[in-house]
Every structure is written in C-alpha cells, then in structure tokens.
Design a protein around this motif. Structure first.
Motif, PDB file in Angstrom:
ATOM      1  N   ALA A 158       0.864  -1.191   0.000  1.00  0.00           N
ATOM      2  CA  ALA A 158       0.000   0.000   0.000  1.00  0.00           C
ATOM      3  C   ALA A 158       0.894   1.232   0.000  1.00  0.00           C
ATOM      4  O   ALA A 158       2.063   1.163   0.388  1.00  0.00           O
ATOM      5  CB  ALA A 158      -0.899   0.005   1.236  1.00  0.00           C
ATOM      6  N   ASP A 159       0.335   2.352  -0.433  1.00  0.00           N
ATOM      7  CA  ASP A 159       1.072   3.613  -0.363  1.00  0.00           C
ATOM      8  C   ASP A 159       1.015   4.147   1.066  1.00  0.00           C
ATOM      9  O   ASP A 159       0.023   3.966   1.765  1.00  0.00           O
ATOM     10  CB  ASP A 159       0.457   4.655  -1.304  1.00  0.00           C
ATOM     11  N   PRO A 160       2.066   4.847   1.498  1.00  0.00           N
ATOM     12  CA  PRO A 160       2.028   5.473   2.816  1.00  0.00           C
ATOM     13  C   PRO A 160       1.181   6.738   2.761  1.00  0.00           C
ATOM     14  O   PRO A 160       0.832   7.228   1.679  1.00  0.00           O
ATOM     15  CB  PRO A 160       3.498   5.820   3.061  1.00  0.00           C
ATOM     16  N   ASP A 161       0.868   7.276   3.912  1.00  0.00           N
ATOM     17  CA  ASP A 161       0.215   8.584   3.959  1.00  0.00           C
ATOM     18  C   ASP A 161       1.233   9.686   3.698  1.00  0.00           C
ATOM     19  O   ASP A 161       0.920  10.695   3.063  1.00  0.00           O
ATOM     20  CB  ASP A 161      -0.455   8.790   5.329  1.00  0.00           C
ATOM     21  N   TYR A 162       2.457   9.491   4.186  1.00  0.00           N
ATOM     22  CA  TYR A 162       3.536  10.467   4.021  1.00  0.00           C
ATOM     23  C   TYR A 162       4.850   9.755   3.742  1.00  0.00           C
ATOM     24  O   TYR A 162       5.034   8.594   4.138  1.00  0.00           O
ATOM     25  CB  TYR A 162       3.724  11.313   5.296  1.00  0.00           C
ATOM     26  N   ARG A 163       5.755  10.503   3.102  1.00  0.00           N
ATOM     27  CA  ARG A 163       7.129  10.055   2.872  1.00  0.00           C
ATOM     28  C   ARG A 163       8.079  11.106   3.420  1.00  0.00           C
ATOM     29  O   ARG A 163       7.812  12.301   3.295  1.00  0.00           O
ATOM     30  CB  ARG A 163       7.434   9.955   1.381  1.00  0.00           C
ATOM     31  N   ILE A 164       9.180  10.666   3.978  1.00  0.00           N
ATOM     32  CA  ILE A 164      10.317  11.550   4.262  1.00  0.00           C
ATOM     33  C   ILE A 164      11.359  11.175   3.221  1.00  0.00           C
ATOM     34  O   ILE A 164      11.823  10.033   3.189  1.00  0.00           O
ATOM     35  CB  ILE A 164      10.849  11.360   5.693  1.00  0.00           C
ATOM     36  N   THR A 165      11.698  12.128   2.352  1.00  0.00           N
ATOM     37  CA  THR A 165      12.514  11.778   1.192  1.00  0.00           C
ATOM     38  C   THR A 165      13.921  12.346   1.204  1.00  0.00           C
ATOM     39  O   THR A 165      14.792  11.831   0.512  1.00  0.00           O
ATOM     40  CB  THR A 165      11.827  12.245  -0.102  1.00  0.00           C
ATOM     41  N   CYS A 166      14.156  13.425   1.924  1.00  0.00           N
ATOM     42  CA  CYS A 166      15.470  14.041   1.868  1.00  0.00           C
ATOM     43  C   CYS A 166      15.727  14.788   3.172  1.00  0.00           C
ATOM     44  O   CYS A 166      14.839  15.472   3.686  1.00  0.00           O
ATOM     45  CB  CYS A 166      15.553  15.009   0.689  1.00  0.00           C
ATOM     46  N   VAL A 167      16.936  14.624   3.683  1.00  0.00           N
ATOM     47  CA  VAL A 167      17.360  15.349   4.874  1.00  0.00           C
ATOM     48  C   VAL A 167      18.708  15.985   4.535  1.00  0.00           C
ATOM     49  O   VAL A 167      19.578  15.333   3.959  1.00  0.00           O
ATOM     50  CB  VAL A 167      17.517  14.407   6.085  1.00  0.00           C
ATOM     51  N   PHE A 168      18.841  17.245   4.875  1.00  0.00           N
ATOM     52  CA  PHE A 168      20.097  17.941   4.604  1.00  0.00           C
ATOM     53  C   PHE A 168      20.480  18.757   5.822  1.00  0.00           C
ATOM     54  O   PHE A 168      19.637  19.405   6.434  1.00  0.00           O
ATOM     55  CB  PHE A 168      19.976  18.865   3.394  1.00  0.00           C
ATOM     56  N   VAL A 169      21.785  18.735   6.152  1.00  0.00           N
ATOM     57  CA  VAL A 169      22.306  19.485   7.293  1.00  0.00           C
ATOM     58  C   VAL A 169      23.444  20.375   6.805  1.00  0.00           C
ATOM     59  O   VAL A 169      24.327  19.927   6.073  1.00  0.00           O
ATOM     60  CB  VAL A 169      22.823  18.531   8.396  1.00  0.00           C
ATOM     61  N   ASP A 170      23.418  21.623   7.226  1.00  0.00           N
ATOM     62  CA  ASP A 170      24.490  22.570   6.938  1.00  0.00           C
ATOM     63  C   ASP A 170      25.818  21.939   7.352  1.00  0.00           C
ATOM     64  O   ASP A 170      25.931  21.340   8.422  1.00  0.00           O
ATOM     65  CB  ASP A 170      24.242  23.852   7.757  1.00  0.00           C
ATOM     66  N   LYS A 171      26.827  22.073   6.494  1.00  0.00           N
ATOM     67  CA  LYS A 171      28.112  21.409   6.765  1.00  0.00           C
ATOM     68  C   LYS A 171      28.742  21.833   8.087  1.00  0.00           C
ATOM     69  O   LYS A 171      29.501  21.078   8.688  1.00  0.00           O
ATOM     70  CB  LYS A 171      29.073  21.615   5.599  1.00  0.00           C
ATOM     71  N   ARG A 172      28.402  23.014   8.598  1.00  0.00           N
ATOM     72  CA  ARG A 172      28.946  23.465   9.883  1.00  0.00           C
ATOM     73  C   ARG A 172      28.324  22.737  11.071  1.00  0.00           C
ATOM     74  O   ARG A 172      28.838  22.816  12.187  1.00  0.00           O
ATOM     75  CB  ARG A 172      28.718  24.976  10.058  1.00  0.00           C
ATOM     76  N   TYR A 173      27.207  22.035  10.860  1.00  0.00           N
ATOM     77  CA  TYR A 173      26.458  21.416  11.958  1.00  0.00           C
ATOM     78  C   TYR A 173      26.389  19.892  11.857  1.00  0.00           C
ATOM     79  O   TYR A 173      25.650  19.261  12.603  1.00  0.00           O
ATOM     80  CB  TYR A 173      25.032  21.966  11.989  1.00  0.00           C
ATOM     81  N   ARG A 174      27.135  19.304  10.947  1.00  0.00           N
ATOM     82  CA  ARG A 174      27.063  17.852  10.773  1.00  0.00           C
ATOM     83  C   ARG A 174      27.725  17.111  11.926  1.00  0.00           C
ATOM     84  O   ARG A 174      28.575  17.647  12.617  1.00  0.00           O
ATOM     85  CB  ARG A 174      27.717  17.465   9.441  1.00  0.00           C
ATOM     86  N   ARG A 175      27.273  15.878  12.108  1.00  0.00           N
ATOM     87  CA  ARG A 175      27.785  14.978  13.151  1.00  0.00           C
ATOM     88  C   ARG A 175      27.523  15.524  14.560  1.00  0.00           C
ATOM     89  O   ARG A 175      28.305  15.324  15.479  1.00  0.00           O
ATOM     90  CB  ARG A 175      29.263  14.671  12.941  1.00  0.00           C
ATOM     91  N   GLN A 176      26.396  16.231  14.703  1.00  0.00           N
ATOM     92  CA  GLN A 176      26.002  16.772  16.003  1.00  0.00           C
ATOM     93  C   GLN A 176      24.574  16.372  16.375  1.00  0.00           C
ATOM     94  O   GLN A 176      23.984  16.940  17.275  1.00  0.00           O
ATOM     95  CB  GLN A 176      26.117  18.305  15.983  1.00  0.00           C
TER      96      GLN A 176
END
Length: 196
Positions: free
Chosen positions: A104-122
C-alpha cells in the motif's frame, strides 16, 4: 548530539522561505543545484538548471505543495527534512522495485534530509526527522515511510554527502521498523504516527 533546547523547528512555508533559501544558497544549490526538487513531480522547470529548480521549489512552497521541517538556530535554517504525500513526492529512487514490492502507499514520505556542513555529526539530522514527524502528527498523522541507506553490512565508511536521507540505524532509533530492501543500499522504513 544536539540539544533539543538549542534549536527550534519551523515549518517550510512562504514566511520561512528566506531562511531555507539562504541555507541552500550557502551550499551552492545542494547536490549540484537540485534545490531538493528531485522527489517532486516532473515539470518543465525541473532539470533546467539551479535557477529553474529554485523557482520551481519556491512555487511549490507558495502553493503549499512542498513541506519540510526546518531546524533553526535563531533565524538561520541549519537543516531540513523534506516530507509529503506520495502525490506530492512521487519520484523516489528504485521506483519500479518499490512499486512491485509495496502492499500500500504510505500517507507520508520523508525523502530528503540535509544538514548545513557546519552542523554535521552533532545529531541535527535526528532533530530534523523528529521535527518532520511532529509536523506530520499535527497534520493528522498516518503511515510514514522513509528510504534511508542501509549500511548495516557495510564496512567502508560512506561520505555524509551521499547519505541524503539518513541511515537505517537512525530511523530504528526513532521508532521506525524495517519493511524491505529497496535498491542496492537503501531500504523502506515504516512508522505509524498518531495525530497530535
């Protein structure tokens, strides 16, 4: 990990477009000028360069057809998690395999997450996804899918710039369950979100 009290979550909309726009501009349009429109429906602007992609994304935002949880550090957007219905975000990787194996199709999808390079791995990726889940709950909740990278058997470290939607382990920590593989290194993760 980022402290939840350090940052706030804002809904992507016309009023937050300038903060989103600034984040994407700081990173040269993200992934070569994508502007996070790859998952949206095809249109004449799509693929016609960074400025056309930017205009298309802005139009989707103004029409209420593009959704994301923005992680804010004061007035500055430092991350986002894009979400929407399958109609709003039909273009997923490995679509033929996905369609052949879905029940079945979902009600919602989360398709992309992006983090500013200054805040990664936090821990900011987790905050963005949690923010998206909270906004989905406010919109009535439902079955949510995401398609992270499944790195459980991988020994070689993958650059965070290629992990555009997080990892299976991250989604498992957030209460998602593994549904099935999708493509070579991706999978389908599922969570039912109760209405807020």
């Amino acid at each position: 990990m980022a402290s939840e009290s350090s940052y706030t979550i804002a809904r992507l909309g016309p009023e937050t477009w300038p903060a989103f726009d600034a984040l994407v501009q700081r990173h040269n349009g993200i992934f070569g000028g994508c502007w996070c429109i790859w998952f949206h429906p095809d249109g004449p602007e799509r693929g016609q360069g960074a400025e056309a992609n930017r205009a298309l994304k802005k139009a989707y935002v103004e029409q209420g057809k593009a959704h994301a949880a923005l992680v804010m550090d004061g007035d500055e957007a430092i991350a986002w998690a894009e979400y929407g219905t399958p109609v709003e975000l039909p273009s997923i990787h490995h679509r033929k395999e996905y369609d052949a194996t879905k029940s079945a199709d979902p009600d919602y999808r989360i398709t992309c997450v992006f983090v500013d390079k200054r805040y990664r791995r936090q821990g900011v990726t987790e905050l963005a996804i949690t923010g998206a889940l909270d906004l989905i709950a406010q919109a009535g909740g439902g079955r949510v899918e995401s398609y992270p990278h499944d790195l459980t058997d991988q020994t070689k470290k993958l650059s965070s710039s290629f992990v555009y939607n997080g990892t299976r382990r991250l989604y498992e920590r957030l209460g998602f369950t593994y549904d099935r593989p999708k493509g070579l290194r991706n999978c389908v993760m599922v969570k039912v979100v109760e209405p807020a």
